[in-house]
Write a protein that holds these residues in place. Structure first.
Motif, PDB file in Angstrom:
ATOM      1  N   PHE A  68      -0.507   7.213  -1.409  1.00  0.00           N
ATOM      2  CA  PHE A  68      -0.702   5.778  -1.607  1.00  0.00           C
ATOM      3  C   PHE A  68       0.605   5.036  -1.353  1.00  0.00           C
ATOM      4  CE2 PHE A  68      -3.753   8.013  -4.176  1.00  0.00           C
ATOM      5  CZ  PHE A  68      -4.914   7.259  -4.117  1.00  0.00           C
ATOM      6  N   ASN A  69       0.474   3.871  -0.736  1.00  0.00           N
ATOM      7  CA  ASN A  69       1.621   2.961  -0.621  1.00  0.00           C
ATOM      8  C   ASN A  69       1.521   1.972  -1.777  1.00  0.00           C
ATOM      9  OD1 ASN A  69       3.372   0.823   0.014  1.00  0.00           O
ATOM     10  ND2 ASN A  69       3.254   1.295   2.193  1.00  0.00           N
ATOM     11  N   ILE A  70       2.476   2.033  -2.709  1.00  0.00           N
ATOM     12  CA  ILE A  70       2.395   1.207  -3.921  1.00  0.00           C
ATOM     13  C   ILE A  70       3.550   0.219  -4.018  1.00  0.00           C
ATOM     14  CG2 ILE A  70       1.126   2.994  -5.169  1.00  0.00           C
ATOM     15  CD1 ILE A  70       3.714   3.753  -6.577  1.00  0.00           C
ATOM     16  N   TYR A  73       2.877  -3.265  -5.943  1.00  0.00           N
ATOM     17  CA  TYR A  73       2.011  -3.284  -7.125  1.00  0.00           C
ATOM     18  C   TYR A  73       2.745  -3.138  -8.465  1.00  0.00           C
ATOM     19  CZ  TYR A  73      -1.527  -3.127  -3.587  1.00  0.00           C
ATOM     20  OH  TYR A  73      -2.286  -3.437  -2.504  1.00  0.00           O
ATOM     21  N   LEU A  75       4.486  -0.974 -10.337  1.00  0.00           N
ATOM     22  CA  LEU A  75       4.064   0.109 -11.233  1.00  0.00           C
ATOM     23  C   LEU A  75       5.247   0.889 -11.805  1.00  0.00           C
ATOM     24  CD1 LEU A  75       1.042   1.557  -9.204  1.00  0.00           C
ATOM     25  CD2 LEU A  75       1.042  -0.195 -10.980  1.00  0.00           C
ATOM     26  N   CYS A  90       3.519   7.169  -3.062  1.00  0.00           N
ATOM     27  CA  CYS A  90       3.104   7.976  -4.218  1.00  0.00           C
ATOM     28  C   CYS A  90       2.038   8.980  -3.788  1.00  0.00           C
ATOM     29  CB  CYS A  90       2.557   7.066  -5.322  1.00  0.00           C
ATOM     30  SG  CYS A  90       1.865   7.951  -6.722  1.00  0.00           S
ATOM     31  N   ASN A 122      -4.539   2.446 -11.710  1.00  0.00           N
ATOM     32  CA  ASN A 122      -3.828   1.335 -11.082  1.00  0.00           C
ATOM     33  C   ASN A 122      -3.794   1.455  -9.561  1.00  0.00           C
ATOM     34  OD1 ASN A 122      -2.315  -0.420 -13.279  1.00  0.00           O
ATOM     35  ND2 ASN A 122      -2.302   1.699 -13.980  1.00  0.00           N
ATOM     36  N   LEU A 123      -4.389   2.527  -9.027  1.00  0.00           N
ATOM     37  CA  LEU A 123      -4.381   2.742  -7.583  1.00  0.00           C
ATOM     38  C   LEU A 123      -5.739   2.510  -6.944  1.00  0.00           C
ATOM     39  CD1 LEU A 123      -2.138   5.938  -7.327  1.00  0.00           C
ATOM     40  CD2 LEU A 123      -1.471   3.540  -7.240  1.00  0.00           C
ATOM     41  N   PRO A 451      -5.082  -2.038  -5.730  1.00  0.00           N
ATOM     42  CA  PRO A 451      -4.806  -1.946  -4.301  1.00  0.00           C
ATOM     43  C   PRO A 451      -6.011  -1.486  -3.476  1.00  0.00           C
ATOM     44  CG  PRO A 451      -3.754  -0.140  -5.465  1.00  0.00           C
ATOM     45  CD  PRO A 451      -4.340  -1.032  -6.502  1.00  0.00           C
TER      46      PRO A 451
END
Length: 556
Positions: A68-70, A73, A75, A90, A122-123, A451
């Motif tokens: 994941f590209n976070i 966001y 986090l 991540c 949260n993803l 996201p």
């Protein structure tokens, strides 16, 4: 945003890799081809319970990994709270071994399932039929309304205050229970304490008392033995001091003949001095030793009191008895101080309740202000999706303070003109439920930081022009959120920025599930199949082209 998904050795999936678009991704395929299986694998990646029976090959472990590209966001705090290294790229990984053992990793660091769930929540947001059923739950509805109105921070502040109030209430109840129990024991403990206080334990030396009693009880024997000892030391003709004095004189006569003789004389002379001192002390002790029956009886009575108390309290010595007394002092004192502590806690609890009530009133006011806007916007969206007479009413009542506030809400709905709005479970059909949930997700899309949103057949019960509008709505949502949608509708398939096709492949030994991204020609073919079945006509192909033309993918 999900950048890469890899599934190995899960259910019908031997190996699968998906690199979704950052916009709207559509997944189609025949029933049973493996679309729901892929969702199950994603669920494992987000912390769902594992089952070794789902392994494709029971001799190898199952590995599901998502990158994941976070970066956008925020986090970092969650990673810090879980003691994990933060990186904008991540990687979540889940491994299930053939023996059923499950392991979870975040950026190659082993984590608990609870930590995986916290980060995964949260993803990705996976919407399924279960979420549609949840829409009828009052708590779920209140959460939706708070998200829509942007009241989550205010609600969190209230919830913290409410939890503090409940803790004070629990402490108060515990203390009152202790006070009730302690008051029952107060009289008995006070009696025991008074008995110990009267014993004046701090002023006594039990060892010294026992020694003095022994001396008094054997005074005649002690006096006689001391007299005899003194006679042998100093008062007889052949006493020890006299014999030693003679020896000192004899050694003195030969002291000049050798150094060691002189040293012996000096040592013996020192011994003679010590012997005289001993004789003097024996004489003093002998004179002082007298029988005193009254004193002996007095001391024995004192010891009997100590012995009785030690047996009563199972104390092995005086110090243990003093510890018992100090403990009783604490118990009696605590009972006497409980009323003051209870009064303080009750005052704090009342103040906390007043603060909670005030915050609950403000939260309730903010919520009620948002209801008309929510009702109006949701109604307009539903009208655009083929329900022009749909009406939404947020029914509101006030209850006692709870974790979420004092508000009790119930979203009422009707799709028919002139009909009275009813609870969702009574008023909405399956297709209406799906459209209602989609509209709510659409309204919340700008108000949440999720996201990636996954829709599992949210288009159930719709078709035709409404399906086209649902597709457009998802396209608009995809400008701010990555969307992955599983669908059976050609209109939805045409709306996607990227179209994936899930299919079964029969091998000699077993069936496997595969997925591939469709190019333009294959996409037209698949949409035509979705329109007309296994042998689509030219009209079906033309309809597929027209659907794709609506989003500008091919020429009209």
């Amino acid at each position: 945003m999900l950048v890469d998904l890899r599934i190995n050795n899960y259910a019908l999936i031997e190996q699968l890799e998906l690199r979704p678009s950052p916009l709207l991704n559509i997944i189609t395929g025949e029933t049973g081809a493996g679309k729901s299986i892929m969702l199950g694998a994603i669920g494992l990646l987000l912390g769902n319970r594992a089952d070794s029976r789902m392994l494709f090959d029971t001799d190898r472990k199952c590995v599901i990994e998502g990158q994941f590209n976070i970066a956008n966001y925020q986090l970092q705090d969650i990673f810090e709270a879980e003691d994990l290294d933060y990186d904008v790229q991540c990687i979540l990984r889940r491994e299930i071994s053939p023996n059923g053992k499950s392991r979870a990793f975040v950026n190659d660091t082993p984590v608990t399932l609870d930590a995986l769930r916290k980060i995964g929540a949260n993803l990705m947001d996976i919407h399924s039929q279960h979420d549609t059923l949840l829409l009828g739950d009052a708590v779920f509805q209140l959460n939706l309304l708070d998200l829509y109105a942007g009241l989550v921070p205010q609600r969190t502040h209230y919830s913290n205050a409410f939890r503090q109030y409940r803790k004070l209430e629990a402490d108060l109840q515990t203390l009152e229970s202790q006070a009730a129990q302690a008051s029952k024991e107060l009289d008995y403990n006070s009696f025991l304490l008074n008995e110990l206080e009267e014993a004046r334990l701090d002023t006594e030396d039990q060892d010294a008392l026992e020694q003095e009693v022994k001396q008094l009880e054997h005074a005649e024997e002690i006096k006689y033995k001391l007299s005899q000892a003194l006679h042998g030391l100093r008062d007889s003709e052949s006493c020890a001091t006299g014999s030693m004095k003679d020896a000192v004189m004899l050694l003195g006569q030969v002291a000049n003949y050798a150094d060691n003789f002189r040293e012996l004389r000096e040592r013996l002379d020192s011994c003679l001095i010590e012997l005289h001192d001993i004789a003097d002390e024996v004489e003093t002790a002998e004179r002082r030793t007298e029988g005193d029956p009254a004193r002996a009886e007095e001391l024995q009575d004192r010891l009997n009191v100590l012995y009785t108390l030690q047996r009563k309290h199972q104390a092995r010595d005086l110090q243990s008895l003093i510890a018992v007394r100090d403990s009783l002092r604490q118990k009696v004192s605590s009972v006497l101080n409980l009323d003051k502590e209870i009064s303080r806690l009750r005052k704090d609890s009342d103040a906390a309740l007043a603060a909670v009530t005030k915050q609950a009133a403000k939260l309730s006011e903010s919520r009620r202000k948002s209801f008309p806007t929510f009702e109006k916007q949701l109604g307009l969206l539903l009208a655009d999706l083929g329900m022009p007479h749909a009406r939404i009413v947020v029914q509101h009542s006030v209850g006692p303070p709870a974790t979420s506030g004092t508000d009790v809400v119930n979203i009422l709905f009707t799709a028919n003109k002139g009909a009275q709005p009813q609870t969702l479970s009574k008023a909405a059909s399956g297709g209406e439920f799906s459209r209602l949930m989609l509209c709510i997700k659409y309204m919340l899309a700008d108000k949440t930081a999720l996201p990636t949103i996954v829709f599992d057949e949210i288009d159930t019960g719709i078709s035709g022009e409404i399906a086209v509008k649902v597709g457009r709505m998802m396209q608009q949502m995809a400008h701010k959120h990555q969307l992955i949608a599983i669908s059976h509708l050609p209109q939805m398939a045409a709306a996607g920025d990227v179209h994936y096709f899930v299919y079964k492949e029969d091998r000699a030994d077993r069936t496997v599930s595969r997925i591939r991204e469709l190019n333009q020609d294959d996409r037209i073919k698949e949409i035509a199949h979705m329109i007309a079945g296994a042998k689509p006509s030219e009209n079906a192909y033309q309809s597929a082209r027209e659907l794709l033309a609506l989003r500008g993918e091919v020429a009209a």
